[in-house]
Design a protein around this motif. Structure first.
Motif, PDB file in Angstrom:
ATOM      1  N   ILE A 178      -3.932  11.857 -15.652  1.00  0.00           N
ATOM      2  CA  ILE A 178      -5.518  12.275 -16.378  1.00  0.00           C
ATOM      3  C   ILE A 178      -4.588  12.356 -17.622  1.00  0.00           C
ATOM      4  O   ILE A 178      -4.555  12.282 -18.806  1.00  0.00           O
ATOM      5  N   GLU A 179      -4.266  13.785 -17.067  1.00  0.00           N
ATOM      6  CA  GLU A 179      -3.418  14.266 -18.410  1.00  0.00           C
ATOM      7  C   GLU A 179      -2.031  13.426 -18.985  1.00  0.00           C
ATOM      8  O   GLU A 179      -1.572  13.693 -19.692  1.00  0.00           O
ATOM      9  N   GLN A 180      -1.555  12.808 -17.877  1.00  0.00           N
ATOM     10  CA  GLN A 180      -0.574  11.875 -18.084  1.00  0.00           C
ATOM     11  C   GLN A 180      -0.819  11.246 -19.833  1.00  0.00           C
ATOM     12  O   GLN A 180      -0.482  10.724 -19.923  1.00  0.00           O
ATOM     13  N   ALA A 181      -2.141  10.737 -19.173  1.00  0.00           N
ATOM     14  CA  ALA A 181      -3.162   9.481 -20.107  1.00  0.00           C
ATOM     15  C   ALA A 181      -3.612  10.547 -21.057  1.00  0.00           C
ATOM     16  O   ALA A 181      -3.238   9.369 -23.156  1.00  0.00           O
ATOM     17  N   VAL A 182      -4.075  11.929 -20.921  1.00  0.00           N
ATOM     18  CA  VAL A 182      -4.049  11.831 -22.444  1.00  0.00           C
ATOM     19  C   VAL A 182      -2.740  12.394 -23.538  1.00  0.00           C
ATOM     20  O   VAL A 182      -2.756  12.129 -24.757  1.00  0.00           O
ATOM     21  N   LEU A 183      -1.367  12.488 -22.330  1.00  0.00           N
ATOM     22  CA  LEU A 183      -0.604  12.673 -23.774  1.00  0.00           C
ATOM     23  C   LEU A 183       0.053  11.141 -23.835  1.00  0.00           C
ATOM     24  O   LEU A 183       0.696  11.516 -24.791  1.00  0.00           O
ATOM     25  N   MET A 184      -0.145  10.157 -22.973  1.00  0.00           N
ATOM     26  CA  MET A 184       0.780   8.969 -23.832  1.00  0.00           C
ATOM     27  C   MET A 184      -0.435   8.646 -24.784  1.00  0.00           C
ATOM     28  O   MET A 184       0.523   7.777 -25.546  1.00  0.00           O
ATOM     29  N   LEU A 185      -1.262   8.294 -24.667  1.00  0.00           N
ATOM     30  CA  LEU A 185      -1.974   8.183 -25.975  1.00  0.00           C
ATOM     31  C   LEU A 185      -1.697   9.192 -27.360  1.00  0.00           C
ATOM     32  O   LEU A 185      -2.152   8.707 -28.793  1.00  0.00           O
ATOM     33  N   LEU A 186      -1.606  10.512 -26.607  1.00  0.00           N
ATOM     34  CA  LEU A 186      -0.909  11.634 -28.061  1.00  0.00           C
ATOM     35  C   LEU A 186      -0.038  10.993 -28.660  1.00  0.00           C
ATOM     36  O   LEU A 186       0.445  11.113 -29.863  1.00  0.00           O
ATOM     37  N   GLU A 187       1.073  10.731 -28.011  1.00  0.00           N
ATOM     38  CA  GLU A 187       1.997  10.635 -28.827  1.00  0.00           C
ATOM     39  C   GLU A 187       2.244   9.186 -28.455  1.00  0.00           C
ATOM     40  O   GLU A 187       3.746   8.851 -29.386  1.00  0.00           O
TER      41      GLU A 187
END
Length: 267
Positions: A48-57
């Motif tokens: 979930i952390e990686q998904a949040v970061l990927m969507l943001l970045e």
């Protein structure tokens, strides 16, 4: 998942997906899921952390933990969706700024763009200047630096210096490591703690052995050795991991432990 599929998965105490962290789904929700949903998938907090970061970045889209759960499932089970057209519902952007900052920073650690490095050297004038100059020549930026003289197993004439560096990725961290080893006699750089953490976030579990870290690209073979050329002693535990190295004085073990929330750290 437990309510719909009749499983007995234990419920965690904390999650960044607060929007879907319910003890029991409502009757209407259960009826809709039973009628319209084919399957339910479980993901790890790191997904979930990686998904949040990927969507943001990548997508420049701010999404809360619960809203990023769909992408987290794609990251956890890539083979299940490979070759298919997949639609994701991003269902909210209500995320605390401090939590978002922590996710971004932890993501930088996992990707190798933020590295914690330990260097042991003689405690004499000019050593720190030589180390920082080497870091600059290697193209890394120093974010934090801390001298440790008291809480160390090194000889009294030595000092352990902890750096937090901004780097371009894991390959760049390895380049910085090699240049520092050439520039500072007796220098060591410990990247295993970051590698273990990256493995946990990526794979959802601590590695079985240190060799798993090297085989999966989380650490180099050189990272698996302690400052005196021996292999680190590693043990995965129920609450995290234990990592031991030679102390340099009679080769007694110096143990670092990554505990869960219920266990104290071992200095």
């Amino acid at each position: 998942v437990n309510a719909i599929q009749g499983t007995q998965h234990p419920q965690g105490q904390s999650t960044i997906a607060e929007g879907i962290a319910v003890g029991q789904p409502g009757e209407m929700t259960r009826e809709l899921i039973s009628r319209l949903v084919d399957d339910l998938l479980l993901v790890q907090e790191g997904d979930i952390e990686q998904a949040v970061l990927m969507l943001l970045e990548i997508e420049k889209t701010l999404v809360e933990g619960a809203g990023a759960a769909g992408l987290a499932a794609l990251l956890r089970y890539p083979e299940r969706f490979r070759g298919k057209k997949v639609g994701l519902v991003l269902s909210g952007g209500n995320i605390d700024p401090l939590l978002l900052a922590a996710i971004i920073e932890r993501g930088m650690v996992r990707s190798g763009r933020l590295a914690r490095i330990l260097v042991s050297a003689r405690d004499i004038p000019g050593v720190l200047a030589r180390i920082t100059a080497t870091v600059a020549e290697a193209g890394a930026n120093i974010e934090e630096v801390h001298h440790q003289r008291a809480f160390t197993m090194l000889a009294a004439q030595n000092v352990e210096i902890e750096f937090v560096l901004q780097t371009r990725g894991h390959a760049h961290v390895s380049e910085v490591l090699e240049q520092l080893r050439r520039a500072v006699s007796g220098a060591r750089m410990a990247r295993l703690e970051a590698a273990l953490t990256a493995h946990m976030f990526s794979q959802g579990a601590w590695p079985r052995t240190l060799d798993d870290l090297a085989e999966r690209g989380f650490a180099s073979r050189a990272d698996l050795e302690d400052p005196w050329g021996d292999r680190y002693s590693y043990e995965a535990t129920a609450v995290g991991w234990r990592l031991a190295e030679s102390s340099g004085h009679g080769r007694a073990p110096l143990v670092r432990e990554r505990p869960g929330s219920s266990a104290p750290a071992v200095p």
